[in-house]
Scaffold this active site. Sequence first.
Site, PDB file in Angstrom:
ATOM      1  N   HIS A  93      19.583  40.435  33.358  1.00  0.00           N
ATOM      2  CA  HIS A  93      19.749  39.198  32.598  1.00  0.00           C
ATOM      3  C   HIS A  93      18.989  38.043  33.232  1.00  0.00           C
ATOM      4  O   HIS A  93      19.001  37.883  34.449  1.00  0.00           O
ATOM      5  CB  HIS A  93      21.235  38.831  32.502  1.00  0.00           C
ATOM      6  CG  HIS A  93      21.975  39.668  31.510  1.00  0.00           C
ATOM      7  ND1 HIS A  93      23.218  39.345  31.038  1.00  0.00           N
ATOM      8  CD2 HIS A  93      21.623  40.819  30.876  1.00  0.00           C
ATOM      9  CE1 HIS A  93      23.607  40.261  30.160  1.00  0.00           C
ATOM     10  NE2 HIS A  93      22.665  41.177  30.060  1.00  0.00           N
TER      11      HIS A  93
ATOM     12  N   PRO B 134      37.270  34.719  38.837  1.00  0.00           N
ATOM     13  CA  PRO B 134      36.045  35.461  38.466  1.00  0.00           C
ATOM     14  C   PRO B 134      35.047  34.675  37.618  1.00  0.00           C
ATOM     15  O   PRO B 134      33.992  35.208  37.278  1.00  0.00           O
ATOM     16  CB  PRO B 134      36.591  36.672  37.689  1.00  0.00           C
ATOM     17  CG  PRO B 134      37.954  36.287  37.239  1.00  0.00           C
ATOM     18  CD  PRO B 134      38.471  35.277  38.201  1.00  0.00           C
TER      19      PRO B 134
ATOM     20  N   TYR C 103      24.630  30.390  40.426  1.00  0.00           N
ATOM     21  CA  TYR C 103      24.980  31.571  39.647  1.00  0.00           C
ATOM     22  C   TYR C 103      24.198  32.795  40.146  1.00  0.00           C
ATOM     23  O   TYR C 103      24.751  33.887  40.293  1.00  0.00           O
ATOM     24  CB  TYR C 103      24.661  31.315  38.169  1.00  0.00           C
ATOM     25  CG  TYR C 103      25.274  32.320  37.230  1.00  0.00           C
ATOM     26  CD1 TYR C 103      26.593  32.177  36.803  1.00  0.00           C
ATOM     27  CD2 TYR C 103      24.551  33.415  36.765  1.00  0.00           C
ATOM     28  CE1 TYR C 103      27.172  33.089  35.946  1.00  0.00           C
ATOM     29  CE2 TYR C 103      25.117  34.331  35.909  1.00  0.00           C
ATOM     30  CZ  TYR C 103      26.431  34.169  35.496  1.00  0.00           C
ATOM     31  OH  TYR C 103      27.000  35.080  34.659  1.00  0.00           O
TER      32      TYR C 103
ATOM     33  N   TYR D  47      29.639  31.845  27.871  1.00  0.00           N
ATOM     34  CA  TYR D  47      30.786  31.164  28.492  1.00  0.00           C
ATOM     35  C   TYR D  47      31.242  30.074  27.528  1.00  0.00           C
ATOM     36  O   TYR D  47      30.502  29.104  27.311  1.00  0.00           O
ATOM     37  CB  TYR D  47      30.374  30.518  29.826  1.00  0.00           C
ATOM     38  CG  TYR D  47      30.149  31.498  30.952  1.00  0.00           C
ATOM     39  CD1 TYR D  47      28.958  32.200  31.085  1.00  0.00           C
ATOM     40  CD2 TYR D  47      31.144  31.722  31.902  1.00  0.00           C
ATOM     41  CE1 TYR D  47      28.757  33.093  32.121  1.00  0.00           C
ATOM     42  CE2 TYR D  47      30.960  32.621  32.948  1.00  0.00           C
ATOM     43  CZ  TYR D  47      29.765  33.294  33.044  1.00  0.00           C
ATOM     44  OH  TYR D  47      29.579  34.184  34.068  1.00  0.00           O
TER      45      TYR D  47
ATOM     46  N   LYS E 263      31.583  35.945  41.581  1.00  0.00           N
ATOM     47  CA  LYS E 263      31.189  35.949  42.993  1.00  0.00           C
ATOM     48  C   LYS E 263      31.917  36.977  43.869  1.00  0.00           C
ATOM     49  O   LYS E 263      31.483  37.246  44.982  1.00  0.00           O
ATOM     50  CB  LYS E 263      31.432  34.543  43.596  1.00  0.00           C
ATOM     51  CG  LYS E 263      30.531  33.481  43.029  1.00  0.00           C
ATOM     52  CD  LYS E 263      29.104  33.679  43.495  1.00  0.00           C
ATOM     53  CE  LYS E 263      28.104  32.863  42.728  1.00  0.00           C
ATOM     54  NZ  LYS E 263      26.983  33.592  42.186  1.00  0.00           N
TER      55      LYS E 263
HETATM   56  C1  LIG Z   1      42.095  43.186  39.064  1.00  0.00           C
HETATM   57  C2  LIG Z   1      40.797  42.607  39.569  1.00  0.00           C
HETATM   58  C3  LIG Z   1      39.812  42.247  38.641  1.00  0.00           C
HETATM   59  C4  LIG Z   1      38.624  41.672  39.092  1.00  0.00           C
HETATM   60  N1  LIG Z   1      37.673  41.307  38.184  1.00  0.00           N
HETATM   61  C5  LIG Z   1      36.541  40.715  38.614  1.00  0.00           C
HETATM   62  C6  LIG Z   1      35.565  40.275  37.683  1.00  0.00           C
HETATM   63  O1  LIG Z   1      35.722  40.416  36.481  1.00  0.00           O
HETATM   64  N2  LIG Z   1      34.429  39.695  38.191  1.00  0.00           N
HETATM   65  C7  LIG Z   1      34.248  39.511  39.550  1.00  0.00           C
HETATM   66  O2  LIG Z   1      33.217  38.987  39.974  1.00  0.00           O
HETATM   67  N3  LIG Z   1      35.133  39.935  40.439  1.00  0.00           N
HETATM   68  C8  LIG Z   1      36.278  40.525  39.997  1.00  0.00           C
HETATM   69  N4  LIG Z   1      37.186  40.935  40.906  1.00  0.00           N
HETATM   70  C9  LIG Z   1      36.870  40.758  42.326  1.00  0.00           C
HETATM   71  C10 LIG Z   1      36.067  41.934  42.899  1.00  0.00           C
HETATM   72  O3  LIG Z   1      36.389  43.110  42.238  1.00  0.00           O
HETATM   73  C11 LIG Z   1      36.369  41.993  44.401  1.00  0.00           C
HETATM   74  O4  LIG Z   1      35.897  40.798  44.961  1.00  0.00           O
HETATM   75  C12 LIG Z   1      35.759  43.195  45.127  1.00  0.00           C
HETATM   76  O5  LIG Z   1      36.426  44.370  44.740  1.00  0.00           O
HETATM   77  C13 LIG Z   1      35.848  43.008  46.652  1.00  0.00           C
HETATM   78  O6  LIG Z   1      35.487  44.194  47.299  1.00  0.00           O
HETATM   79  P1  LIG Z   1      36.223  44.645  48.645  1.00  0.00           P
HETATM   80  O7  LIG Z   1      35.537  45.884  49.070  1.00  0.00           O
HETATM   81  O8  LIG Z   1      36.307  43.504  49.555  1.00  0.00           O
HETATM   82  O9  LIG Z   1      37.733  44.942  48.225  1.00  0.00           O
HETATM   83  P2  LIG Z   1      38.345  46.038  47.265  1.00  0.00           P
HETATM   84  O10 LIG Z   1      37.364  46.414  46.218  1.00  0.00           O
HETATM   85  O11 LIG Z   1      39.670  45.532  46.833  1.00  0.00           O
HETATM   86  O12 LIG Z   1      38.539  47.300  48.204  1.00  0.00           O
HETATM   87  C14 LIG Z   1      39.566  47.393  49.148  1.00  0.00           C
HETATM   88  C15 LIG Z   1      39.956  48.839  49.313  1.00  0.00           C
HETATM   89  O13 LIG Z   1      40.879  48.974  50.368  1.00  0.00           O
HETATM   90  C16 LIG Z   1      41.846  49.919  50.013  1.00  0.00           C
HETATM   91  N5  LIG Z   1      43.032  49.684  50.831  1.00  0.00           N
HETATM   92  C17 LIG Z   1      43.910  48.657  50.747  1.00  0.00           C
HETATM   93  N6  LIG Z   1      44.867  48.767  51.683  1.00  0.00           N
HETATM   94  C18 LIG Z   1      44.593  49.893  52.381  1.00  0.00           C
HETATM   95  C19 LIG Z   1      45.228  50.555  53.469  1.00  0.00           C
HETATM   96  N7  LIG Z   1      46.343  50.060  54.038  1.00  0.00           N
HETATM   97  N8  LIG Z   1      44.684  51.686  53.952  1.00  0.00           N
HETATM   98  C20 LIG Z   1      43.556  52.192  53.402  1.00  0.00           C
HETATM   99  N9  LIG Z   1      42.922  51.618  52.350  1.00  0.00           N
HETATM  100  C21 LIG Z   1      43.422  50.472  51.860  1.00  0.00           C
HETATM  101  C22 LIG Z   1      42.044  49.682  48.518  1.00  0.00           C
HETATM  102  O14 LIG Z   1      42.593  50.807  47.857  1.00  0.00           O
HETATM  103  C23 LIG Z   1      40.613  49.401  48.072  1.00  0.00           C
HETATM  104  O15 LIG Z   1      39.943  50.559  47.647  1.00  0.00           O
HETATM  105  C24 LIG Z   1      38.389  41.497  40.479  1.00  0.00           C
HETATM  106  C25 LIG Z   1      39.371  41.901  41.393  1.00  0.00           C
HETATM  107  C26 LIG Z   1      40.571  42.422  40.949  1.00  0.00           C
HETATM  108  C27 LIG Z   1      41.615  42.806  41.964  1.00  0.00           C
END
Ligand SMILES: Cc1cc2nc3c(=O)[nH]c(=O)nc-3n(C[C@H](O)[C@H](O)[C@H](O)COP(=O)(O)OP(=O)(O)OC[C@H]3O[C@@H](n4cnc5c(N)ncnc54)[C@H](O)[C@@H]3O)c2cc1C
Length: 391
Positions: free
Chosen positions: A72, A292, A384, A200, A296
């Site tokens: 995009h 969201p 953005y 948006y 970011k």
């Molecule tokens: C419901 C939801 C919807 C979202 N929608 C958007 C969106 O539309 N647009 C956007 O930009 N961002 C969105 N986000 C944000 C984005 O998805 C996150 O910022 C991103 O997933 C961050 O990545 P991460 O690896 O830090 O964490 P996560 O992807 O949360 O990964 C963390 C991992 O750790 C694991 N874990 C947790 N505790 C333990 C433990 N004790 N032992 C072992 N493993 C563990 C979890 O199962 C998970 O797989 C959303 C987040 C959520 C929760």
Amino acid sequence: MHTQVGIIGAGPAGLLLARMLHLQGISCVVLESRSRPYVESRIRAGLLEQGSVDLLTETGMADRLYKEAMVHEGIELVFDGQRHRIDITALTGRKVYIYGQQEVVKDMIVANLAAGVPILFEAQASEISGLEGERATIRYTHEGKEEVLTCDYIAGCDGFHGICRDAIPPQLMRGHDRIYPFGWLGILADAPPTKDELLYCRHDNGFALFTMRSPTVSRCYIQVPPDENAENWSDDQIWSELETRLGKHEGLTLSTGKITQKSVTAMRSYVAEPMRHGRLFLAGDSAHIVPPTGAKGMNLAISDIYVLSKALVAFYKKNDASLFETYGPTCLRRIWRAQHFSWWMTSMLHNLPDASPFDAKRQVAELYTIATSKAGQTLLAENYVGLPFEM
Ligand SMILES: Cc1cc2nc3c(=O)[nH]c(=O)nc-3n(C[C@H](O)[C@H](O)[C@H](O)COP(=O)(O)OP(=O)(O)OC[C@H]3O[C@@H](n4cnc5c(N)ncnc54)[C@H](O)[C@@H]3O)c2cc1C
């Protein structure tokens, strides 16, 4: 079992770190509490900044992305019955990529497993210790057995509800929090996107976002109360509200289809400081979350890992631990800028429950200020498309 870096969490942060360490010959083990099918099908973010794609390319995990992602070059702001396009690429020279987080995660898992990086699924970490000592320890349960992983360093990539952030002594930890008085009802639908770029929309009924996951799958959101139950909304009601908030515009017709998933996400901004304590480094959602609206979350997880991997590589390859000290402050400069941008987009586009008519008119005026000025458009576009990883 002993490894150099114990990684808790197989989300984008943990899996990218595992890949970057492996490419530098640094050993690691990834512990993930959920099953592989679960993490590979978790629908979350879907927009990658150019810098995130560049890093996935450098680490050899972008082949499928280049075949399947939708590239995009702009977005549209829809308000006051008008549409205003922000030409992101013309203003910044950069692009964004629409590619579901679950696809990013699948590609990262394949790359890591193919290279022999151990990822233990259904391995729940229950306790971490030794953060101020000679060696860190992670206790976890896997296949019904209590296990111990010792490591030089722990990467807390376990998301917002993980255990790592709470392992930092409370007297050293400061959490900065903002909870918004609304949430997003999000749907996935078997419907081609209404528009080939994101829309948006600010409407007196509330915010709406029209985005997509592929040429045949739409992802749309509407602002709802934070405690709304998605099941209270019939499919017809959702399409009707999306149509209202989009408004009537020549050449733009709402595309509808079968809704395959719907859920409500609460909106919150949070930053934990510090991001390091002794042998523990927090990265991604374990340290911060954003509403969201600015897209970011996943991109911040990726930029944290860029900075953290550099620090770990400098230590293991050059015996230089100085970047451990600067890891948190370096990340936090970018995190706070992304926090500001996410808050700004959210405030500019959503209806606050207690907003007065003055607030509503001021909000529309602010949107005109941005949409009709090149300086305003550039400010939005630069943020953005993503700020530099280190600033
Ligand atoms: C419901 C939801 C919807 C979202 N929608 C958007 C969106 O539309 N647009 C956007 O930009 N961002 C969105 N986000 C944000 C984005 O998805 C996150 O910022 C991103 O997933 C961050 O990545 P991460 O690896 O830090 O964490 P996560 O992807 O949360 O990964 C963390 C991992 O750790 C694991 N874990 C947790 N505790 C333990 C433990 N004790 N032992 C072992 N493993 C563990 C979890 O199962 C998970 O797989 C959303 C987040 C959520 C929760």
